[in-house]
Design a protein around this motif. Structure first.
Motif, PDB file in Angstrom:
ATOM      1  N   PHE A  61      41.291  79.514  -3.179  1.00  0.00           N
ATOM      2  CA  PHE A  61      41.804  78.368  -3.943  1.00  0.00           C
ATOM      3  C   PHE A  61      40.971  77.155  -3.549  1.00  0.00           C
ATOM      4  CE2 PHE A  61      46.048  79.392  -5.937  1.00  0.00           C
ATOM      5  CZ  PHE A  61      45.937  80.765  -5.776  1.00  0.00           C
ATOM      6  N   ASP A  62      40.101  76.759  -4.456  1.00  0.00           N
ATOM      7  CA  ASP A  62      39.153  75.678  -4.178  1.00  0.00           C
ATOM      8  C   ASP A  62      39.731  74.352  -4.681  1.00  0.00           C
ATOM      9  OD1 ASP A  62      36.901  74.243  -3.565  1.00  0.00           O
ATOM     10  OD2 ASP A  62      35.715  74.993  -5.251  1.00  0.00           O
ATOM     11  N   TRP A  63      40.219  73.553  -3.758  1.00  0.00           N
ATOM     12  CA  TRP A  63      40.810  72.269  -4.196  1.00  0.00           C
ATOM     13  C   TRP A  63      39.800  71.142  -4.054  1.00  0.00           C
ATOM     14  CZ3 TRP A  63      41.632  68.350  -0.446  1.00  0.00           C
ATOM     15  CH2 TRP A  63      41.617  68.765   0.892  1.00  0.00           C
ATOM     16  N   GLN A  64      39.613  70.441  -5.151  1.00  0.00           N
ATOM     17  CA  GLN A  64      38.746  69.262  -5.198  1.00  0.00           C
ATOM     18  C   GLN A  64      39.495  68.268  -6.057  1.00  0.00           C
ATOM     19  OE1 GLN A  64      36.012  68.912  -3.523  1.00  0.00           O
ATOM     20  NE2 GLN A  64      35.436  71.003  -2.986  1.00  0.00           N
ATOM     21  N   LYS A 106      29.567  78.556  -5.220  1.00  0.00           N
ATOM     22  CA  LYS A 106      29.137  79.203  -3.970  1.00  0.00           C
ATOM     23  C   LYS A 106      30.057  80.361  -3.607  1.00  0.00           C
ATOM     24  CE  LYS A 106      26.891  75.168  -2.013  1.00  0.00           C
ATOM     25  NZ  LYS A 106      27.135  73.957  -1.247  1.00  0.00           N
ATOM     26  N   PHE A 107      31.369  80.121  -3.715  1.00  0.00           N
ATOM     27  CA  PHE A 107      32.323  81.197  -3.401  1.00  0.00           C
ATOM     28  C   PHE A 107      32.135  82.370  -4.375  1.00  0.00           C
ATOM     29  CE2 PHE A 107      35.181  77.546  -1.878  1.00  0.00           C
ATOM     30  CZ  PHE A 107      34.843  77.733  -0.547  1.00  0.00           C
ATOM     31  N   ALA A 108      31.983  82.031  -5.657  1.00  0.00           N
ATOM     32  CA  ALA A 108      31.868  83.080  -6.677  1.00  0.00           C
ATOM     33  C   ALA A 108      30.597  83.912  -6.465  1.00  0.00           C
ATOM     34  CB  ALA A 108      31.865  82.445  -8.069  1.00  0.00           C
ATOM     35  N   LYS A 109      29.503  83.237  -6.087  1.00  0.00           N
ATOM     36  CA  LYS A 109      28.243  83.949  -5.867  1.00  0.00           C
ATOM     37  C   LYS A 109      28.346  84.963  -4.746  1.00  0.00           C
ATOM     38  CE  LYS A 109      24.445  81.279  -7.708  1.00  0.00           C
ATOM     39  NZ  LYS A 109      23.423  80.281  -7.456  1.00  0.00           N
ATOM     40  N   LEU A 110      29.227  84.657  -3.785  1.00  0.00           N
ATOM     41  CA  LEU A 110      29.420  85.589  -2.669  1.00  0.00           C
ATOM     42  C   LEU A 110      30.392  86.710  -3.031  1.00  0.00           C
ATOM     43  CD1 LEU A 110      29.523  82.986   0.220  1.00  0.00           C
ATOM     44  CD2 LEU A 110      27.803  84.776  -0.087  1.00  0.00           C
ATOM     45  N   GLY A 111      30.884  86.671  -4.266  1.00  0.00           N
ATOM     46  CA  GLY A 111      31.722  87.773  -4.742  1.00  0.00           C
ATOM     47  C   GLY A 111      33.215  87.529  -4.641  1.00  0.00           C
ATOM     48  N   PHE A 112      33.620  86.292  -4.323  1.00  0.00           N
ATOM     49  CA  PHE A 112      35.060  86.012  -4.221  1.00  0.00           C
ATOM     50  C   PHE A 112      35.615  85.547  -5.564  1.00  0.00           C
ATOM     51  CE2 PHE A 112      33.640  85.493   0.178  1.00  0.00           C
ATOM     52  CZ  PHE A 112      34.605  86.217   0.852  1.00  0.00           C
ATOM     53  N   ASP A 113      36.837  85.967  -5.853  1.00  0.00           N
ATOM     54  CA  ASP A 113      37.570  85.425  -6.987  1.00  0.00           C
ATOM     55  C   ASP A 113      38.037  84.024  -6.619  1.00  0.00           C
ATOM     56  OD1 ASP A 113      37.745  86.764  -9.300  1.00  0.00           O
ATOM     57  OD2 ASP A 113      39.606  87.852  -8.840  1.00  0.00           O
ATOM     58  N   VAL A 114      37.875  83.095  -7.558  1.00  0.00           N
ATOM     59  CA  VAL A 114      38.201  81.698  -7.258  1.00  0.00           C
ATOM     60  C   VAL A 114      39.277  81.179  -8.204  1.00  0.00           C
ATOM     61  CG1 VAL A 114      37.250  79.348  -7.178  1.00  0.00           C
ATOM     62  CG2 VAL A 114      35.854  81.275  -6.415  1.00  0.00           C
ATOM     63  N   VAL A 115      40.162  80.344  -7.653  1.00  0.00           N
ATOM     64  CA  VAL A 115      41.100  79.577  -8.460  1.00  0.00           C
ATOM     65  C   VAL A 115      40.783  78.112  -8.212  1.00  0.00           C
ATOM     66  CG1 VAL A 115      43.531  78.940  -8.784  1.00  0.00           C
ATOM     67  CG2 VAL A 115      42.922  81.329  -8.333  1.00  0.00           C
ATOM     68  N   THR A 116      40.483  77.369  -9.264  1.00  0.00           N
ATOM     69  CA  THR A 116      40.190  75.939  -9.065  1.00  0.00           C
ATOM     70  C   THR A 116      41.512  75.164  -9.065  1.00  0.00           C
ATOM     71  OG1 THR A 116      39.861  75.616 -11.434  1.00  0.00           O
ATOM     72  CG2 THR A 116      37.905  76.080 -10.116  1.00  0.00           C
ATOM     73  N   CYS A 117      41.569  74.153  -8.207  1.00  0.00           N
ATOM     74  CA  CYS A 117      42.846  73.457  -7.984  1.00  0.00           C
ATOM     75  C   CYS A 117      42.709  71.948  -8.137  1.00  0.00           C
ATOM     76  CB  CYS A 117      43.371  73.752  -6.584  1.00  0.00           C
ATOM     77  SG  CYS A 117      43.528  75.498  -6.220  1.00  0.00           S
ATOM     78  N   PRO A 118      43.180  71.401  -9.245  1.00  0.00           N
ATOM     79  CA  PRO A 118      43.276  69.946  -9.370  1.00  0.00           C
ATOM     80  C   PRO A 118      44.614  69.462  -8.798  1.00  0.00           C
ATOM     81  CG  PRO A 118      43.924  70.976 -11.429  1.00  0.00           C
ATOM     82  CD  PRO A 118      43.618  72.104 -10.472  1.00  0.00           C
ATOM     83  N   ALA A 119      44.732  68.133  -8.617  1.00  0.00           N
ATOM     84  CA  ALA A 119      45.992  67.571  -8.126  1.00  0.00           C
ATOM     85  C   ALA A 119      46.525  66.526  -9.092  1.00  0.00           C
ATOM     86  CB  ALA A 119      45.790  66.927  -6.767  1.00  0.00           C
ATOM     87  N   ILE A 120      47.821  66.539  -9.261  1.00  0.00           N
ATOM     88  CA  ILE A 120      48.491  65.424  -9.927  1.00  0.00           C
ATOM     89  C   ILE A 120      48.602  64.331  -8.861  1.00  0.00           C
ATOM     90  CG2 ILE A 120      50.576  64.682 -11.131  1.00  0.00           C
ATOM     91  CD1 ILE A 120      48.784  66.860 -12.526  1.00  0.00           C
ATOM     92  N   GLN A 121      47.983  63.196  -9.130  1.00  0.00           N
ATOM     93  CA  GLN A 121      47.746  62.245  -8.042  1.00  0.00           C
ATOM     94  C   GLN A 121      48.905  61.278  -7.864  1.00  0.00           C
ATOM     95  OE1 GLN A 121      43.682  61.060  -7.786  1.00  0.00           O
ATOM     96  NE2 GLN A 121      43.034  63.138  -8.308  1.00  0.00           N
ATOM     97  N   THR A 122      49.820  61.723  -7.064  1.00  0.00           N
ATOM     98  CA  THR A 122      51.030  60.933  -6.797  1.00  0.00           C
ATOM     99  C   THR A 122      51.016  60.317  -5.402  1.00  0.00           C
ATOM    100  OG1 THR A 122      52.090  62.986  -6.133  1.00  0.00           O
ATOM    101  CG2 THR A 122      52.552  62.205  -8.344  1.00  0.00           C
ATOM    102  N   TYR A 123      50.505  61.068  -4.417  1.00  0.00           N
ATOM    103  CA  TYR A 123      50.610  60.579  -3.038  1.00  0.00           C
ATOM    104  C   TYR A 123      49.772  59.317  -2.821  1.00  0.00           C
ATOM    105  CZ  TYR A 123      46.153  63.000  -2.428  1.00  0.00           C
ATOM    106  OH  TYR A 123      44.852  63.418  -2.570  1.00  0.00           O
ATOM    107  N   ASN A 124      48.729  59.147  -3.650  1.00  0.00           N
ATOM    108  CA  ASN A 124      47.871  57.967  -3.529  1.00  0.00           C
ATOM    109  C   ASN A 124      48.261  56.869  -4.525  1.00  0.00           C
ATOM    110  OD1 ASN A 124      47.118  59.458  -5.726  1.00  0.00           O
ATOM    111  ND2 ASN A 124      44.928  59.360  -5.385  1.00  0.00           N
ATOM    112  N   ALA A 125      49.470  56.975  -5.077  1.00  0.00           N
ATOM    113  CA  ALA A 125      49.912  56.025  -6.105  1.00  0.00           C
ATOM    114  C   ALA A 125      51.341  55.573  -5.832  1.00  0.00           C
ATOM    115  CB  ALA A 125      49.863  56.689  -7.482  1.00  0.00           C
TER     116      ALA A 125
END
Ligand SMILES: [Zn+2]
Length: 511
Positions: free
Chosen positions: A203-206, A217-236
């Motif tokens: 789970f790649d969080w950015q 990079k993770f995918a190239k090494l053969g890993f399944d990836v889930v991309t993770c966005p955030a609903i930005q509440t803690y900084n608001a």
């Protein structure tokens, strides 16, 4: 993914609302980010009031068989909910510091195994997320340091980290499930990836840029990836809708480009007067973005159809107006309301540190001036338009926070002029401010399982204001022979006659 760890106490009914929302939004799974807020059979010593139980999960799994309920536990970093208990402190990496357990402690490693077994027994989910993020204390304790230094070549931290998570991921597999981990520490210490079974999902969080580079990079090494966005509440104060939307779109795009496993929209930290009820339209709208991120409006800047902001306007005109005020208009004020990457200063300084006068110390110039006037006007309009109690509560938090800072500044001016009676009178309304905030926190707790700690924080703040009023009565006339600076006399650690404030000067002051 729903963050329960930040003091949420959802009832079974609350959890049903979240699962209904997940279905409505068109998602196929909901992650429950648990940390210490799950009643693991192996840790009777960690069960805080209102934590989620295995029985609740069993009920939900039978009622929502179409949804995968994915447990997110944490087995090294973010173990703080365990480490700051009397029993759990034996597993810590450092004393009275940080959030990481010690991967060299055999009892901790054994506990991780039992937590995995508990989780596998309690959840039917194919995927078991075992955490791994933000382990910034790798190699700090003497035992870990020795292990790290024994690594002759390469990255010692990667070895410690990999030797911890590799066997845990394999244990998940041995129990017939698929392991998942967060990607951040593996991105920082790529050599640790060699320890993971290739079936591990990353789970790649950015939250502040596209995940495309790290995920590739993770995918190239053969890993399944889930991309993770955030609903930005803690900084608001409430939520940065546009940045959240941009982040979701970037993650969806990266996921498509890399043919990744999927996207997990994360929501974090609704303690400190966040409120999950106010975010339901965001979650529904993100579900649509996941299906089709490019239409109908590819530009989040426009706030047009398909945007997160439009999701509120679709609910009602009042929803739309409230959301625009609490995101765009507030953010346009800049200063403490601008978009940033760390936790909201208002939330932290008003309530998190047990000293609301920190909000005065850092923000009185900003909040007593024109920016404060404009912010108050925005909050007043938001309170006026708020279509629900939850939305009104979040706007009132902003208003009351500014009012506190203004009363404190009035008190400071009178105090500095040698008018302690006037200073005390200026602080008198602050008791009501925190009583009002406490009512809002109680409502959030009852309505959606919101933070019980927020209720206690408001009481602590009110008690502290009363303590400060007593101090000003006693010492505000110069009876000590000196007048302590306002930030000193209002501090919880203030001691009369300690004119030099040694409690502050010593480097271990925060203990
Ligand atoms: Zn250690």
């Amino acid at each position: 993914m729903l963050d329960i760890a930040r003091e949420q106490s959802p009832t079974l009914g609350d959890l049903r609302r979240y699962l209904d929302l997940t279905r409505e939004g068109g998602y196929n799974a909901i992650g429950l980010y648990l940390e210490h807020r799950f009643a693991y059979p192996s840790t009777p010593w960690s069960r805080g009031a209102g934590c989620v139980t295995p029985e609740m999960i069993a009920t939900l799994e039978s009622e929502y068989s179409d949804l995968q309920i994915v447990p997110f536990i944490n087995l090294l970093g973010h173990f703080e909910g365990m480490l700051y208990t009397e029993y759990g402190k034996r597993f810590r990496e450092e004393t009275f510091k940080g959030l990481q357990a010690c991967p060299t402690c055999p009892e901790f490693v054994e506990l991780c195994g039992r937590l995995i077994e508990d989780t596998v027994q309690s959840f039917k989910s194919e995927l078991i997320h075992i955490g791994g993020d933000e382990t910034w204390q790798l190699g700090v304790c003497p035992d870990c340091k020795a292990r790290m230094e024994a690594v002759s070549e390469g990255d010692g931290k990667a070895v410690i980290y990999g030797e911890h998570f590799g066997p845990l991921a394999r244990k998940v597999q041995e129990l017939g499930r698929r392991p998942a981990v967060w990607g951040d520490m593996f991105a920082d210490h790529p050599e640790a990836l060699a320890y993971l079974p290739k079936e591990t999902m990353i789970f790649d969080w950015q939250y502040f840029k596209s995940p495309i580079e790290s995920s590739r990079k993770f995918a190239k090494l053969g890993f399944d990836v889930v991309t993770c966005p955030a609903i930005q509440t803690y900084n608001a104060t409430w939520c940065h809708l546009r940045q959240s939307e941009q982040n979701v779109r970037e993650c969806v795009e990266a996921s498509r480009e890399l043919e990744a496993h999927g996207v997990s929209v994360t929501t974090w930290e609704c303690g400190l007067f966040g409120n999950y009820e106010t975010l339901f339209p965001v979650i529904r709208a993100c579900g649509k973005l996941l299906d089709d991120p490019l239409t109908p409006d590819p530009s989040p800047q426009k706030g047009g159809e398909g945007s997160l902001l439009a999701a509120y306007a679709e609910e009602s005109e009042s929803h739309g107006e409230w959301a625009r005020l609490m995101s765009d208009d507030l953010e346009a004020l800049g200063g403490m309301f601008a978009h940033g990457t760390i936790r909201s200063a208002l939330k932290c300084r008003l309530l998190l540190y047990s000293n609301p006068f920190l909000a005065w110390m850092h923000h009185h110039e900003e909040l007593t001036g024109e920016a404060g006037d404009r912010a108050l006007a925005i909050f007043a309009r938001a309170i006026h338009f708020a279509p629900t109690q939850a939305m009104r509560g979040v706007a009132e938090f902003g208003k009351l926070g500014i009012e506190f800072v203004r009363y404190a500044e009035q008190a400071r001016q009178a105090y500095a002029q040698g008018l302690p009676g006037v200073a005390v009178a200026s602080l008198t309304p602050c008791r009501q401010i925190f009583e009002q905030l406490e009512k809002i926190a109680v409502a959030a707790s009852l309505n959606i399982g919101g933070s019980k700690a927020d209720i206690a924080r408001c009481r602590a703040a009110r008690d502290h204001v009363e303590r400060v009023m007593m101090r000003i009565k006693e010492y505000g006339d110069g009876s000590l022979g000196y007048l302590p600076a306002f930030e000193i006399i209002t501090h919880p650690k203030f001691i009369p006659h300690d004119q030099a404030s040694w409690w502050l000067i010593n480097k271990w002051a925060n203990e």
